[in-house]
Write an enzyme that holds these catalytic residues in place. Structure first.
Site, PDB file in Angstrom:
ATOM      1  N   ASP A  88       0.952  -1.050   0.028  1.00 23.17           N
ATOM      2  CA  ASP A  88      -0.101   0.029  -0.069  1.00 23.17           C
ATOM      3  C   ASP A  88       1.068   1.245   0.114  1.00 23.17           C
ATOM      4  O   ASP A  88       1.978   1.239   0.238  1.00 23.17           O
ATOM      5  CB  ASP A  88      -0.914  -0.088   1.122  1.00 23.17           C
ATOM      6  CG  ASP A  88      -1.663   1.308   1.365  1.00 23.17           C
ATOM      7  OD1 ASP A  88      -2.314   1.544   0.561  1.00 23.17           O
ATOM      8  OD2 ASP A  88      -1.558   2.058   2.400  1.00 23.17           O
ATOM      9  N   ASP A 101      -1.653  -0.936   6.071  1.00 25.21           N
ATOM     10  CA  ASP A 101      -1.905  -0.218   7.448  1.00 25.21           C
ATOM     11  C   ASP A 101      -3.185   0.131   7.773  1.00 25.21           C
ATOM     12  O   ASP A 101      -3.395   0.538   8.877  1.00 25.21           O
ATOM     13  CB  ASP A 101      -0.704   0.538   7.654  1.00 25.21           C
ATOM     14  CG  ASP A 101      -1.088   2.100   6.968  1.00 25.21           C
ATOM     15  OD1 ASP A 101      -1.410   2.044   5.833  1.00 25.21           O
ATOM     16  OD2 ASP A 101      -0.702   3.311   7.821  1.00 25.21           O
ATOM     17  N   ASP A 117      -7.285  -1.586   3.961  1.00 31.00           N
ATOM     18  CA  ASP A 117      -6.156  -2.561   3.666  1.00 31.00           C
ATOM     19  C   ASP A 117      -6.512  -3.976   4.172  1.00 31.00           C
ATOM     20  O   ASP A 117      -6.094  -5.249   3.586  1.00 31.00           O
ATOM     21  CB  ASP A 117      -4.850  -2.247   3.903  1.00 31.00           C
ATOM     22  CG  ASP A 117      -4.269  -1.158   3.410  1.00 31.00           C
ATOM     23  OD1 ASP A 117      -4.578  -0.652   2.055  1.00 31.00           O
ATOM     24  OD2 ASP A 117      -3.559  -0.393   3.815  1.00 31.00           O
TER      25      ASP A 117
END
Length: 507
Positions: free
Chosen positions: A175, A374, A378
């Site tokens: 990410d 995080d 996600d």
């Protein structure tokens, strides 16, 4: 909490100021500053200051207790490779018993007198030396030592099978926001027009932006505070929707906003147009600042890359892994981040539910993939990936969805986790090979194959010693995992200055 004391439980600081050594939790060697409003963690060590804090989590709810619980669960896990050991043992034990029986029969038929004594000695020696206890120790001892060492390095394997799965991944998907980057905008560039002083312009711009709640405004105010400038008063503040803000600072009219605000106010910005275009190419949000009708500076704001990200991605490449980035941000911004950090593949402008589909695309038909994230958005991708790795500073939902948790809060932990996983699996294979090959090779000796030529027959006492030696070797080999060093020099990364700095000289 007095200076030098260990903090008892998790809590929020209410009074005092100090630096706390949190290396046992995060692996970070540099003490973290704690003031009123910040959180402290039970088990960490206070520095030279004095603190008062309110307990928020005690007993089994503390961070330390949760870490201990996760490590214990991982250490007691049964890896998929253990299934292979079970299958081997399922056939190995009956085969050894059959060989022992055949040995006894062979000695009774062909052996010299006293044949029964020789037959019993040889048969018992075969059973003892082939005892598969070393096979049983091969996997759990390596798991226990490997996951324990990983925890010391700030890597928590929440699920035991992740230890094996991580060694088999070939693609690591990241990410962007909060994982590769800091997760909040920062003032990264400031180029001045002729005749303007940097500190003065920054203070006046920050004074106006302090009245705005926009994240970009917060970044400018934060940068001015770090520069040690004074706080100036603002009068006649106005927010111009879609354009910017204005205000009267020290008797001068200050405008801060996009180029359309400058054009609307008939302020010439041609001298700084090239700089604005350069900022846009590098993924920055560009703002102009004007004082009393004259352009003073062009400012670049962006979400900067974490200092450790570039080195971590290079280390992942060195380990033979492909690195991809999945983000909901614009493709132009993602390409800038990828070029800066060395990321191989970009999947941009993806909604949270699209990250799962992106993982399937990156995985292909045979590849195994790990995803690092995080945020709450996600969580589906973390759960769907072969190995989900959560940044420990992220949300609880992300951490609960992950197989591995990184306490350090950046990508160094991914490198260390993969290294521990590879080393542990290699150690398990070494143990299994030794246990199986050693025991199998000595079975003929125990059966008396050397007796006709050399007159040597292995006694049960020596067979027991040889069998114990196999177990000692397996345990000693597993303990070598305690010597694993972090793949990246944390101190070097922490001490390296951040790349995104405001230019010290006016251009």
């Amino acid at each position: 909490v007095r200076p030098g004391e260990r903090i008892a439980v998790d809590g929020d600081v209410t009074e005092g100021s100090s630096h706390v050594d949190e290396s046992m939790i995060t692996g970070e060697p540099v003490p973290v500053e704690k003031t009123a409003g910040t959180q402290v963690t039970g088990g960490t060590v206070n520095g030279s200051g004095s603190l008062q804090f309110t307990a928020t989590r005690v007993g089994a709810d503390t961070t330390l207790s949760q870490i201990i619980r996760m490590v214990e669960e991982a250490q007691g896990a049964k890896l998929p490779i253990q299934g292979l050991v079970d299958k081997i043992t399922l056939w190995f034990v009956p085969a050894v018993m059959l060989v022992a029986a055949l040995t006894v029969v062979a000695w009774l038929i062909f052996g010299p007198d006293p044949a029964l004594t020789f037959a019993l000695v040889a048969g018992v020696s075969v059973l003892i030396i082939a005892c598969p206890c070393a096979m049983g120790l091969a996997t759990p001892t390596s798991i226990m030592v490997g996951t324990g060492r990983a925890a010391e390095m700030g890597v928590l394997f929440r699920k035991g099978d992740a230890l094996q799965q991580l060694a088999e991944v070939s693609v690591v998907a990241l990410d962007k926001t909060g994982t590769v980057t800091q997760g909040r905008p920062e003032l990264t560039d400031m180029v001045l027009a002729d005749g303007f002083d940097r500190q003065t312009v920054l203070e006046m711009v920050a004074a106006v932006e302090s009245r705005s709640e926009h994240p970009v405004a917060e970044a400018i105010v934060r940068a001015a505070s770090l520069q040690g400038g004074g706080r100036l008063d603002v009068e006649d503040f106005a927010s111009i929707t879609g354009h910017g803000v204005s205000g009267l600072v020290s008797g001068k009219r200050v405008l801060v906003g996009a180029d359309r605000l400058m054009l609307k106010e008939n302020i010439a910005i041609d001298d700084l147009r090239d700089r604005e275009a350069d900022f846009a190419r590098r993924g920055r949000t560009a703002l102009f600042a004007a004082i009393d009708g004259q352009v003073a500076a062009v400012i670049g704001v962006s979400d900067p890359v974490k200092p450790s990200s570039r080195d971590a991605i290079a280390a992942l490449h060195a380990q033979g892994l492909q690195v991809a980035m999945i983000t909901g941000d614009k493709r132009e911004t993602a390409e800038v981040i990828a070029a800066e950090t060395g990321i191989d593949t970009i999947v941009a402008e993806v909604l949270p539910d699209g990250k799962v589909a992106a993982l399937n695309t990156l995985r292909g038909s045979e590849k195994k993939i790990a995803f690092v994230g995080d945020g709450i958005n996600d969580a589906p991708a973390l759960a769907h990936a072969d190995v989900g790795i959560a940044i420990g500073t992220g949300t609880d939902v992300a951490i609960e969805s992950a197989d591995v948790v990184l306490m350090s809060g950046d990508l160094r932990g991914v490198v260390n986790a993969h290294e521990v996983s590879k080393r542990t699996m290699r150690n398990i294979r070494e143990n299994l090979f030794w246990a199986f090959a050693y025991n199998t090779a000595l079975i003929p000796v125990a059966a008396g194959v050397l007796y006709p030529a050399l007159g040597v027959l292995l006694s049960p006492v020596l067979a027991a010693g040889a069998m114990a030696l196999s177990s000692v070797f397996v345990l000693t080999n597993a303990l070598r995992l305690r010597s694993i060093k972090p793949s990246m020099d944390e101190k070097e990364v922490l001490e390296r200055p951040a790349q995104a700095q405001i230019p010290a000289a006016a251009e």
